[in-house]
Motif scaffolding. Structure first.
Motif, short mmCIF file in Angstrom:
data_model
loop_
_atom_site.label_atom_id
_atom_site.label_comp_id
_atom_site.label_asym_id
_atom_site.label_seq_id
_atom_site.Cartn_x
_atom_site.Cartn_y
_atom_site.Cartn_z
N THR A 89 0.82 -1.23 0.00
CA THR A 89 0.00 0.00 0.00
C THR A 89 0.85 1.27 0.00
OG1 THR A 89 -0.11 -0.05 2.43
CG2 THR A 89 -1.91 -1.12 1.21
N ALA A 92 -0.64 3.91 -2.24
CA ALA A 92 -1.92 4.34 -1.69
C ALA A 92 -1.72 5.20 -0.44
CB ALA A 92 -2.78 3.12 -1.36
N ILE A 144 -9.60 6.52 -0.73
CA ILE A 144 -8.22 6.02 -0.66
C ILE A 144 -8.02 5.21 0.62
CG2 ILE A 144 -5.80 6.70 -0.50
CD1 ILE A 144 -6.52 9.18 -2.19
#
Length: 369
Positions: A89, A92, A144
């Motif tokens: 991640t 992200a 998100i």
């Protein structure tokens, strides 16, 4: 004199031949027979089955990413909500930080404009625009965050972890054909099998109850024979029959359930289901007391002159049993041969040795305790 001598010789030869034929005649041999009576019995019909858990859930990624961590092993027992996989991640997280900054900036702008509108220095249009920008920034940030949360893949149920086909570093997405794994809830195991129309009618028509559902509800427990030949320790219960027969095979799909608290049974396994079928007032004969000739089944009966006679019969083979139910061809009191079948020819005279019918049938009876 010559004529008299010839006559005497002829008589002597005739007597001698008669004695010779008398000596050559085969002796009447004893063979075991039973006298048919009707009986009640419980048979165990056997059907191949496949095993599945209550739920078998494919675990898939909702977002794109590389597998960063795998927290479980194949065959491991997991709880609902337990972490299974974590996707990378980093990107992200950076997007989330940027989106959070935009939320903060939009909030500052709303806070700045609010007192100006209250003092009528500017119109409220500017404030509403700023509020809309704040809502948009929050929405972007929230999406998100959800994406990051989706990167932590958890088990939706209690169950057993299946195979793990993908390894660390593998790239996955919601479109990946192969699931990350499969979680099977095997607290109860379903056994799926099929039977033909005759078998279905035999079972349901002999079951207690008036309606079809009542008959299913009152059916006795069934056995599960595992692939190693051992009987599963707990009885199962037939729960459903398919509403219609398969038009191609003429079979009905059936489901039975078995408790599986110790998790011995697993999805994908196999076995055989044994169903008790109660039969009343039927004629049963051992299979080895019959002959198959072309497309006919033959039983040898002993007539009033103690001679063997071949009689065609109509039978129903009982799966898992060692005998036939005779629907046509035999009657009560008929005596059938149970010894020498396949050796003795029709018309042979025998010395019948009567054997108790119950003693022949009882060993073949398979009773559920």
């Amino acid at each position: 004199m010559k004529k008299l001598s010839l006559t005497i010789i002829s008589l002597v030869l005739l007597v001698a031949c008669g004695k010779k034929e008398e000596q050559a005649a085969p002796p009447v041999m004893p063979y075991k027979v039973v006298e048919i009576t009707k009986s009640n019995t419980t048979l165990l019909a056997e059907y191949p089955a496949t095993l599945e858990g209550i739920t078998d859930i494919d675990i898939r990624a909702k977002v794109d990413g590389y597998i960063e961590k795998i927290y479980v092993q194949e065959g491991q027992e997991v709880k609902k909500g337990q972490l299974l996989f974590k996707l990378e991640t980093q990107t992200a997280n950076q997007e989330a930080a940027a989106a959070k900054a935009k939320v903060a900036a939009a909030q500052v702008e709303v806070n700045r404009l609010k007192p100006l509108v209250e003092r009528n220095i500017i119109s409220d249009v500017q404030l509403e625009t700023a509020k809309a920008n704040l809502a948009s920034a929050k929405s972007t940030y929230q999406s998100i965050v959800e994406k990051i949360n989706y990167a932590s893949i958890k088990s939706p149920v209690n169950g057993i972890v299946g195979t793990l086909p993908l390894r660390l570093g593998s790239y996955v997405s919601s479109q990946t054909a192969e699931p990350l794994t499969r979680i099977s809830d095997v607290s109860t195991i379903y056994a799926y099998f099929s039977m033909n129309e005759k078998q279905q009618l035999d079972i349901t028509m002999n079951a207690e109850g008036k309606t079809f559902q009542e008959k299913i509800a009152k059916m006795p427990g069934v056995n599960l024979i595992l692939s190693n030949g051992m009987e599963y320790e707990q009885k199962g219960k037939i729960e459903t029959f398919s509403g219609q027969a398969n038009t191609q095979t003429g079979s009905f799909n059936v489901r039975a359930s078995f408790p599986n608290a110790n998790k011995i049974l697993r999805s994908g396994g196999s076995g055989s289901i044994q169903i008790p079928t109660h039969l009343s007032d039927v004629i049963l004969v051992p299979q080895n007391a019959t002959l198959e000739m072309q497309d006919k089944r033959i039983v040898l009966i002993v007539d009033k002159d103690n001679k063997v006679k071949a009689v065609p019969v109509e039978v129903r083979a009982v799966p898992g049993g060692q005998f036939f139910v005779v629907d046509k061809g035999l009657n009560v009191k008929d005596k059938i041969l149970i010894e020498g079948v396949g050796i003795i020819s029709e018309g042979t005279a025998i010395k019948p040795e009567l054997v108790d019918y119950a003693s022949i049938i009882k060993p073949e009876k398979k009773q559920i305790n």
